[in-house]
Design an enzyme around this catalytic site. Structure first.
Site, PDB file in Angstrom:
ATOM      1  N   GLU A 118     -45.207  44.329  42.219  1.00 42.30           N
ATOM      2  CA  GLU A 118     -43.940  44.058  41.859  1.00 42.30           C
ATOM      3  C   GLU A 118     -44.605  43.704  40.337  1.00 42.30           C
ATOM      4  O   GLU A 118     -46.279  43.250  40.069  1.00 42.30           O
ATOM      5  CB  GLU A 118     -43.173  42.807  41.801  1.00 42.30           C
ATOM      6  CG  GLU A 118     -42.526  42.225  40.840  1.00 42.30           C
ATOM      7  CD  GLU A 118     -41.939  40.689  41.465  1.00 42.30           C
ATOM      8  OE1 GLU A 118     -40.696  40.504  41.725  1.00 42.30           O
ATOM      9  OE2 GLU A 118     -42.220  39.811  40.684  1.00 42.30           O
TER      10      GLU A 118
ATOM     11  N   TYR B 169     -38.820  46.196  34.917  1.00 41.69           N
ATOM     12  CA  TYR B 169     -38.941  45.739  36.122  1.00 41.69           C
ATOM     13  C   TYR B 169     -39.174  46.586  36.871  1.00 41.69           C
ATOM     14  O   TYR B 169     -38.248  47.183  37.345  1.00 41.69           O
ATOM     15  CB  TYR B 169     -37.915  44.650  36.440  1.00 41.69           C
ATOM     16  CG  TYR B 169     -38.568  43.747  38.298  1.00 41.69           C
ATOM     17  CD1 TYR B 169     -38.776  43.282  37.917  1.00 41.69           C
ATOM     18  CD2 TYR B 169     -37.689  44.309  39.219  1.00 41.69           C
ATOM     19  CE1 TYR B 169     -39.438  42.330  39.147  1.00 41.69           C
ATOM     20  CE2 TYR B 169     -37.673  44.017  40.001  1.00 41.69           C
ATOM     21  CZ  TYR B 169     -38.214  42.973  40.472  1.00 41.69           C
ATOM     22  OH  TYR B 169     -39.117  41.982  41.972  1.00 41.69           O
TER      23      TYR B 169
END
Length: 377
Positions: A188, A100
């Protein structure tokens, strides 16, 4: 402005950020027979809401028959109130590890914030709560930027695969450049994956700062393809800051901070706001009239709370706007008004002289929220 996944991946390509080969369609007829993609293919619903995979909005097709079926199944699907009107069809990746990464602005620190984790594929909130040591946070001074040694340190601290250090360093640098050069509020990637073909950005969540629209012609092109509720379009044409929410109490206030506080107080009394509507400082009568006209387009609104704290804004002008907008009109909902600050006495006198059975005057924000919530039940 929040982009769809396919739009974010268009930006990836401009910055040479590795991402699977794909094509974007709005109907089955748009999918070319000579698409040049290799099975298995991932059919991904393009909606601006999380949880699409669990809702059946992401399917992996191993052949043309499955692909044809999944396109039919997903187009038109309702995912948390969002109707799927387009698909991204991309080559599936053989995933080795999922990570992530995100870049955003931490206003309290007045710095950019990079977050990196080896626990990709999961909700980052879950990682932060259950495995906080697995979420690496690195603050970046805008004046200095993201330097290579800091990226290397973050990769090491996050325990990412050192064998792919150079590729990770390269893609993280490019994602940061995308974030800064495109005036993004958020970039993101979840997951940022180690695949059989190397490091690749398999997903995209990008939010653009529309205050920087004048610097980016492509922002307008992106905006054309993003569905905006009619009420938001109408509010924008009136110069109002309006965001549609999913509650029943319509909110009108002056100043973003006051409006957000009002939303919180409504929640404290068991209600839920139908919108965020900021009429700004220096609002005049016609501004308030326009704000009420915007709320009239919203069927979900059951009551309205007008919360004004006068500074630059004069409460007497706000009161005039309320009177002008409601006189000789059958109101769709009860209105609760709280006026305080500049010319509040004069404003309250105007409302008293022009009484309306559907308008209640309150002396405090807390009481006004309680009345509005009760009226919306």
């Amino acid at each position: 402005m929040n982009l769809f996944e396919y739009q974010g991946k268009e930006l990836y390509k401009k910055f040479s950020i590795p991402t699977p080969k794909s094509t974007f369609i709005k109907s089955k007829s748009e999918f070319p027979s000579n698409h040049g993609l290799s099975f298995p293919l991932v059919v991904k619903a393009q909606v601006q809401v999380g949880g699409r995979g669990k809702a059946g909005g992401i399917k992996v097709a191993s052949n043309d028959i499955e692909l044809d079926q999944f396109i039919d199944d997903i187009l038109g699907m309702d995912i948390k109130g969002h109707i799927v009107e387009s698909l991204l069809i991309e080559e599936a990746s053989e995933i080795i590890n999922e990570y992530y990464i995100s870049f955003t602005l931490d206003r309290s620190e007045k710095k950019y914030l990079m977050m990196l984790s080896s626990k990709g594929g999961m909700d980052i909130e879950e990682v932060a709560e259950n495995s906080p040591n697995d979420l690496i946070k690195h603050y970046i001074s805008p004046a200095v930027g993201l330097i290579e040694s800091d990226i290397v340190t973050a990769i090491t601290n996050a325990k990412l695969d050192s064998e792919y250090k150079d590729q990770l360093l390269d893609i993280i640098s490019k994602l940061y450049n995308l974030f800064v050069e495109n005036d993004c509020d958020l970039v993101e990637v979840n997951p940022l994956a180690i695949t059989s073909n190397g490091v690749s950005a398999l997903d995209s969540k990008v939010s653009l700062d529309m205050n920087a629209e004048y610097r980016h012609e492509e922002f307008q092109e992106f905006e054309k393809d993003i569905p905006i509720p009619d009420s938001e379009k109408f509010a924008k044409s009136k110069g109002l800051n309006f965001i549609k929410l999913d509650g029943s109490v319509g909110i009108i206030g002056n100043g973003a901070g006051l409006v957000m506080s009002t939303l919180d107080v409504v929640v404290e009394h068991g209600g839920k706001a139908a919108n965020f509507l900021d009429i700004g400082g220096g609002a005049k009568a016609e501004t308030v009239t326009a704000a009420l006209e915007v709320l009239e387009t919203e069927d979900d609104v059951k009551s309205v709370l007008i919360n004004i704290f006068g500074g630059i804004t004069r409460c007497d002008l706000v009161a005039k706007g309320i009177v002008e907008a409601t006189s000789d009109k059958e109101l769709k909902w009860p209105i609760t008004v709280r006026l305080d600050g500049t010319n509040s006495k004069e404003g309250l006198e105007i409302l008293e002289k022009n009484k309306n059975k559907n308008i209640t005057i309150s002396g405090s924000m807390d009481e006004a929220a309680r009345i509005a919530v009760k009226g919306g039940q």
